[in-house]
Motif scaffolding. Structure first.
Motif, PDB file in Angstrom:
ATOM      1  N   ILE A 197     -27.068 -57.373  11.468  1.00 43.16           N
ATOM      2  CA  ILE A 197     -26.708 -57.968  10.178  1.00 43.16           C
ATOM      3  C   ILE A 197     -27.754 -57.624   9.126  1.00 43.16           C
ATOM      4  O   ILE A 197     -27.427 -57.252   7.993  1.00 43.16           O
ATOM      5  N   MET A 198     -29.038 -57.724   9.507  1.00 45.81           N
ATOM      6  CA  MET A 198     -30.114 -57.394   8.574  1.00 45.81           C
ATOM      7  C   MET A 198     -30.023 -55.935   8.138  1.00 45.81           C
ATOM      8  O   MET A 198     -30.168 -55.619   6.956  1.00 45.81           O
ATOM      9  N   SER A 199     -29.767 -55.031   9.081  1.00 48.22           N
ATOM     10  CA  SER A 199     -29.700 -53.622   8.707  1.00 48.22           C
ATOM     11  C   SER A 199     -28.492 -53.337   7.835  1.00 48.22           C
ATOM     12  O   SER A 199     -28.550 -52.495   6.944  1.00 48.22           O
ATOM     13  N   ALA A 200     -27.391 -54.040   8.073  1.00 55.30           N
ATOM     14  CA  ALA A 200     -26.210 -53.854   7.225  1.00 55.30           C
ATOM     15  C   ALA A 200     -26.484 -54.324   5.802  1.00 55.30           C
ATOM     16  O   ALA A 200     -26.057 -53.691   4.833  1.00 55.30           O
ATOM     17  N   LEU A 201     -27.225 -55.417   5.668  1.00 52.04           N
ATOM     18  CA  LEU A 201     -27.504 -55.953   4.334  1.00 52.04           C
ATOM     19  C   LEU A 201     -28.652 -55.223   3.632  1.00 52.04           C
ATOM     20  O   LEU A 201     -28.559 -54.913   2.451  1.00 52.04           O
ATOM     21  N   HIS A 202     -29.712 -54.958   4.359  1.00 56.43           N
ATOM     22  CA  HIS A 202     -30.906 -54.388   3.731  1.00 56.43           C
ATOM     23  C   HIS A 202     -30.864 -52.869   3.638  1.00 56.43           C
ATOM     24  O   HIS A 202     -31.206 -52.301   2.613  1.00 56.43           O
ATOM     25  N   TYR A 203     -30.446 -52.215   4.712  1.00 52.04           N
ATOM     26  CA  TYR A 203     -30.459 -50.757   4.753  1.00 52.04           C
ATOM     27  C   TYR A 203     -29.097 -50.139   4.462  1.00 52.04           C
ATOM     28  O   TYR A 203     -28.951 -48.924   4.514  1.00 52.04           O
ATOM     29  N   HIS A 204     -28.100 -50.980   4.199  1.00 51.87           N
ATOM     30  CA  HIS A 204     -26.751 -50.503   3.875  1.00 51.87           C
ATOM     31  C   HIS A 204     -26.239 -49.550   4.951  1.00 51.87           C
ATOM     32  O   HIS A 204     -25.815 -48.425   4.677  1.00 51.87           O
ATOM     33  N   THR A 205     -26.274 -50.010   6.185  1.00 55.83           N
ATOM     34  CA  THR A 205     -25.886 -49.208   7.341  1.00 55.83           C
ATOM     35  C   THR A 205     -24.483 -48.640   7.192  1.00 55.83           C
ATOM     36  O   THR A 205     -24.240 -47.467   7.484  1.00 55.83           O
ATOM     37  N   PHE A 206     -23.558 -49.444   6.713  1.00 57.42           N
ATOM     38  CA  PHE A 206     -22.172 -48.998   6.644  1.00 57.42           C
ATOM     39  C   PHE A 206     -21.957 -47.938   5.567  1.00 57.42           C
ATOM     40  O   PHE A 206     -20.973 -47.209   5.610  1.00 57.42           O
ATOM     41  N   ASP A 207     -22.876 -47.825   4.612  1.00 57.24           N
ATOM     42  CA  ASP A 207     -22.783 -46.756   3.622  1.00 57.24           C
ATOM     43  C   ASP A 207     -23.094 -45.396   4.234  1.00 57.24           C
ATOM     44  O   ASP A 207     -22.732 -44.361   3.683  1.00 57.24           O
ATOM     45  N   HIS A 208     -23.794 -45.396   5.369  1.00 57.18           N
ATOM     46  CA  HIS A 208     -24.201 -44.145   6.005  1.00 57.18           C
ATOM     47  C   HIS A 208     -23.311 -43.765   7.189  1.00 57.18           C
ATOM     48  O   HIS A 208     -23.617 -42.817   7.904  1.00 57.18           O
ATOM     49  N   LEU A 209     -22.248 -44.506   7.399  1.00 57.29           N
ATOM     50  CA  LEU A 209     -21.275 -44.159   8.428  1.00 57.29           C
ATOM     51  C   LEU A 209     -20.130 -43.423   7.730  1.00 57.29           C
ATOM     52  O   LEU A 209     -19.321 -44.034   7.053  1.00 57.29           O
ATOM     53  N   TYR A 210     -20.094 -42.102   7.888  1.00 64.89           N
ATOM     54  CA  TYR A 210     -19.203 -41.286   7.076  1.00 64.89           C
ATOM     55  C   TYR A 210     -17.817 -41.089   7.675  1.00 64.89           C
ATOM     56  O   TYR A 210     -16.871 -40.825   6.958  1.00 64.89           O
ATOM     57  N   HIS A 211     -17.673 -41.208   8.976  1.00 67.32           N
ATOM     58  CA  HIS A 211     -16.388 -40.965   9.618  1.00 67.32           C
ATOM     59  C   HIS A 211     -15.909 -42.239  10.295  1.00 67.32           C
ATOM     60  O   HIS A 211     -16.694 -43.126  10.631  1.00 67.32           O
TER      61      HIS A 211
ATOM     62  N   MET B 153     -29.318 -64.554  26.067  1.00 64.25           N
ATOM     63  CA  MET B 153     -29.123 -65.179  24.754  1.00 64.25           C
ATOM     64  C   MET B 153     -30.126 -64.630  23.730  1.00 64.25           C
ATOM     65  O   MET B 153     -29.776 -64.372  22.584  1.00 64.25           O
ATOM     66  N   PHE B 154     -31.368 -64.438  24.161  1.00 65.68           N
ATOM     67  CA  PHE B 154     -32.387 -63.905  23.268  1.00 65.68           C
ATOM     68  C   PHE B 154     -32.030 -62.490  22.819  1.00 65.68           C
ATOM     69  O   PHE B 154     -32.044 -62.180  21.632  1.00 65.68           O
ATOM     70  N   VAL B 155     -31.700 -61.630  23.764  1.00 65.27           N
ATOM     71  CA  VAL B 155     -31.384 -60.238  23.432  1.00 65.27           C
ATOM     72  C   VAL B 155     -30.137 -60.166  22.555  1.00 65.27           C
ATOM     73  O   VAL B 155     -30.100 -59.446  21.555  1.00 65.27           O
ATOM     74  N   GLY B 156     -29.107 -60.917  22.924  1.00 66.16           N
ATOM     75  CA  GLY B 156     -27.874 -60.905  22.129  1.00 66.16           C
ATOM     76  C   GLY B 156     -28.097 -61.368  20.706  1.00 66.16           C
ATOM     77  O   GLY B 156     -27.656 -60.722  19.755  1.00 66.16           O
ATOM     78  N   SER B 157     -28.796 -62.485  20.534  1.00 66.44           N
ATOM     79  CA  SER B 157     -29.027 -62.993  19.177  1.00 66.44           C
ATOM     80  C   SER B 157     -29.940 -62.064  18.382  1.00 66.44           C
ATOM     81  O   SER B 157     -29.750 -61.872  17.185  1.00 66.44           O
ATOM     82  N   PHE B 158     -30.914 -61.447  19.057  1.00 63.26           N
ATOM     83  CA  PHE B 158     -31.825 -60.523  18.373  1.00 63.26           C
ATOM     84  C   PHE B 158     -31.083 -59.302  17.859  1.00 63.26           C
ATOM     85  O   PHE B 158     -31.252 -58.899  16.700  1.00 63.26           O
ATOM     86  N   VAL B 159     -30.239 -58.695  18.693  1.00 66.56           N
ATOM     87  CA  VAL B 159     -29.527 -57.481  18.278  1.00 66.56           C
ATOM     88  C   VAL B 159     -28.512 -57.791  17.187  1.00 66.56           C
ATOM     89  O   VAL B 159     -28.379 -57.029  16.216  1.00 66.56           O
ATOM     90  N   ILE B 160     -27.794 -58.893  17.311  1.00 65.86           N
ATOM     91  CA  ILE B 160     -26.815 -59.247  16.276  1.00 65.86           C
ATOM     92  C   ILE B 160     -27.513 -59.527  14.949  1.00 65.86           C
ATOM     93  O   ILE B 160     -27.080 -59.050  13.899  1.00 65.86           O
ATOM     94  N   SER B 161     -28.621 -60.271  14.978  1.00 70.10           N
ATOM     95  CA  SER B 161     -29.327 -60.550  13.711  1.00 70.10           C
ATOM     96  C   SER B 161     -29.929 -59.274  13.130  1.00 70.10           C
ATOM     97  O   SER B 161     -29.923 -59.079  11.913  1.00 70.10           O
ATOM     98  N   ALA B 162     -30.434 -58.375  13.977  1.00 75.50           N
ATOM     99  CA  ALA B 162     -30.965 -57.098  13.481  1.00 75.50           C
ATOM    100  C   ALA B 162     -29.857 -56.244  12.890  1.00 75.50           C
ATOM    101  O   ALA B 162     -30.054 -55.553  11.880  1.00 75.50           O
TER     102      ALA B 162
END
Length: 153
Positions: free
Chosen positions: A66-80, A55-64
């Motif tokens: 989400i944070m990277s998608a919002l803060h670092y705009h992860t999906f903007d850097h996925l080109y294909h 539960m700890f690992v799952g919640s940590f990775v999912i929250s990280a």
């Protein structure tokens, strides 16, 4: 030129001057870490370690994620399109792994509970009902609990 991190003699300070809200955020981050550690410790004491860790690992990775998608705009850097598939597929595989670990933990919990029930039943067969030791038979207790207006006096 005067900078906020220079000293009165003109030399640069090793620690630049941060606004007061940085100290508050650092203290809140430390408090959050300590609270998370206390909650994880309590969870491990109460539940199976496999369940708590998954539960700890799952919640940590999912929250990280989400944070990277919002803060670092992860999906903007996925080109294909396959980058999206692999990224989201990796999250699904992680959640599937957490689900499998929780199911295994639940099976072990059920087995342990069944063993405990069998141990209690064997002890009752060998030594009699623990209620009879206190002078109240199981039937008498059931009558008292079912009959309205009568309590255990």
């Amino acid at each position: 030129s005067s900078s906020s991190s220079s000293l009165s003699d003109g030399t640069q300070s090793v620690f630049p001057h941060y606004p007061w809200c940085w100290a508050v955020m650092v203290l809140l981050a430390i408090a959050s870490l300590l609270c998370g550690l206390l909650l994880l410790t309590a969870c491990i004491k109460l539940y199976d370690t496999t369940y708590a860790a998954s539960m700890f690992v799952g919640s940590f990775v999912i929250s990280a994620s989400i944070m990277s998608a919002l803060h670092y705009h992860t999906f903007d850097h996925l080109y294909h399109w396959w980058n999206f598939v692999f990224y989201l597929g990796g999250l699904v595989v992680l959640l599937l792994g957490v689900y499998i670990m929780v199911q295994e933990s639940q099976k072990q919990w059920d087995t342990n509970q069944e063993d405990n029930d069998n141990d209690v039943a064997a002890a009752v067969r060998q030594h009699g009902s623990p209620l009879s030791v206190s002078g109240i038979s199981g039937t008498e207790l059931q009558k008292r609990l079912v009959t309205p207006g009568e309590g255990l006096s």
